[in-house]
Write a protein that holds these residues in place. Structure first.
Motif, PDB file in Angstrom:
ATOM      1  N   ASP A 180     -23.463  11.817 -25.243  1.00 35.01           N
ATOM      2  CA  ASP A 180     -23.667  12.824 -26.300  1.00 35.01           C
ATOM      3  C   ASP A 180     -22.843  14.078 -26.010  1.00 35.01           C
ATOM      4  O   ASP A 180     -22.182  14.628 -26.906  1.00 35.01           O
ATOM      5  CB  ASP A 180     -25.148  13.216 -26.392  1.00 35.01           C
ATOM      6  CG  ASP A 180     -26.018  12.107 -26.945  1.00 35.01           C
ATOM      7  OD1 ASP A 180     -25.478  11.219 -27.627  1.00 35.01           O
ATOM      8  OD2 ASP A 180     -27.237  12.135 -26.687  1.00 35.01           O
ATOM      9  N   CYS A 181     -22.907  14.540 -24.761  1.00 31.93           N
ATOM     10  CA  CYS A 181     -22.164  15.745 -24.378  1.00 31.93           C
ATOM     11  C   CYS A 181     -20.667  15.538 -24.553  1.00 31.93           C
ATOM     12  O   CYS A 181     -19.948  16.432 -25.009  1.00 31.93           O
ATOM     13  CB  CYS A 181     -22.482  16.127 -22.930  1.00 31.93           C
ATOM     14  SG  CYS A 181     -24.178  16.721 -22.682  1.00 31.93           S
ATOM     15  N   GLN A 182     -20.189  14.352 -24.209  1.00 30.04           N
ATOM     16  CA  GLN A 182     -18.768  14.046 -24.370  1.00 30.04           C
ATOM     17  C   GLN A 182     -18.377  14.106 -25.837  1.00 30.04           C
ATOM     18  O   GLN A 182     -17.335  14.670 -26.200  1.00 30.04           O
ATOM     19  CB  GLN A 182     -18.481  12.657 -23.808  1.00 30.04           C
ATOM     20  CG  GLN A 182     -17.036  12.189 -24.005  1.00 30.04           C
ATOM     21  CD  GLN A 182     -16.057  12.974 -23.175  1.00 30.04           C
ATOM     22  OE1 GLN A 182     -16.001  12.815 -21.965  1.00 30.04           O
ATOM     23  NE2 GLN A 182     -15.264  13.831 -23.803  1.00 30.04           N
ATOM     24  N   HIS A 183     -19.208  13.541 -26.711  1.00 28.75           N
ATOM     25  CA  HIS A 183     -18.902  13.555 -28.140  1.00 28.75           C
ATOM     26  C   HIS A 183     -18.888  14.970 -28.695  1.00 28.75           C
ATOM     27  O   HIS A 183     -18.024  15.326 -29.518  1.00 28.75           O
ATOM     28  CB  HIS A 183     -19.930  12.700 -28.896  1.00 28.75           C
ATOM     29  CG  HIS A 183     -19.878  11.252 -28.536  1.00 28.75           C
ATOM     30  ND1 HIS A 183     -20.914  10.377 -28.798  1.00 28.75           N
ATOM     31  CD2 HIS A 183     -18.912  10.524 -27.917  1.00 28.75           C
ATOM     32  CE1 HIS A 183     -20.589   9.176 -28.363  1.00 28.75           C
ATOM     33  NE2 HIS A 183     -19.391   9.242 -27.819  1.00 28.75           N
ATOM     34  N   LEU A 184     -19.821  15.801 -28.254  1.00 24.42           N
ATOM     35  CA  LEU A 184     -19.848  17.189 -28.709  1.00 24.42           C
ATOM     36  C   LEU A 184     -18.645  17.967 -28.183  1.00 24.42           C
ATOM     37  O   LEU A 184     -18.105  18.835 -28.877  1.00 24.42           O
ATOM     38  CB  LEU A 184     -21.149  17.862 -28.262  1.00 24.42           C
ATOM     39  CG  LEU A 184     -22.430  17.347 -28.930  1.00 24.42           C
ATOM     40  CD1 LEU A 184     -23.653  17.988 -28.287  1.00 24.42           C
ATOM     41  CD2 LEU A 184     -22.409  17.609 -30.423  1.00 24.42           C
TER      42      LEU A 184
END
Length: 218
Positions: free
Chosen positions: A155-159
């Motif tokens: 999730d953090c990577q996508h954000l």
């Protein structure tokens, strides 16, 4: 540290300082190793003992700038409450771009896969480690600021992709000279504030959406 090692570090620092100065005077991609040697008051062969190519010299400058910027952002995050640090970190990152746009443009050049493929393995590994360090920091910052949401590493990577796209747009705006040519120009600080608001709102909205999706799939 041995005297020879100290001397080596001093020469390397002189080479990097000379290169940086030349980049301020004209386009960085037109500066030659011979010109760097003259500016640093050392032999051309000595430059090649430290940096086997212009790409290696570019990489060292980009790595140094990025590491210094990351350390500054980490320190800023560490000494402020979570709800303040996200905004402060984003604004400081914009100020870092504004402080040295030439090296920021060089960093963008060095981030290209085609550029890094031409580097020796140690440099490629350093860029990979730097990318990892930025992702870890962003994840820590995001989870501290959006503590009410549980975000996975993915999730953090996508954000981070969305934040990176915004930052690339800001870099392009700075490189183009700001807003003086606009019919209704905007002050750069006001622009930074509005983009910061946009990024934070987007992060909150996307975090809520990701967490909501995760709950619905359970």
């Amino acid at each position: 540290m041995r005297y020879q090692d100290q001397l080596f570090q001093q020469r390397e620092g002189a080479i990097l300082a000379a290169t940086h100065q030349l980049f301020r005077e004209r386009s960085w991609d037109r500066v030659t190793i011979a010109e760097v040697a003259i500016q640093a008051a050392i032999g051309k062969g000595t430059v090649y003992k430290h940096f086997p190519s212009k790409e290696a010299l570019y990489a060292k400058l980009a790595l140094n700038l990025s590491r210094n910027n990351l350390a500054e952002l980490q320190a800023l995050h560490a000494c402020h409450p979570p709800q303040e640090s996200m905004r402060l970190v984003i604004r400081q990152a914009f100020e870092q771009m504004l402080a040295d746009p030439v090296l920021v443009q060089l960093c963008q050049h060095c981030d290209r896969p085609a550029f890094q493929e031409r580097l020796d393995a140690p440099y490629r590994e350093q860029f990979l480690q730097l990318e990892h360090d930025y992702i870890v920091f962003f994840s820590q910052l995001l989870n501290a600021t959006l503590g009410e949401h549980t975000l996975s590493s993915a999730d953090c990577q996508h954000l981070l992709w969305g934040v990176e796209a915004c930052f690339n747009g800001v870099m392009a705006r700075i490189a183009s000279g700001g807003f003086e040519h606009w019919a209704e120009p905007i002050a750069l600080n006001d622009y930074f504030d509005r983009v910061t608001d946009f990024i934070i709102a987007g992060l909150r909205g996307q975090a809520e959406a990701l967490c909501g999706l995760a709950v619905s799939q359970e």
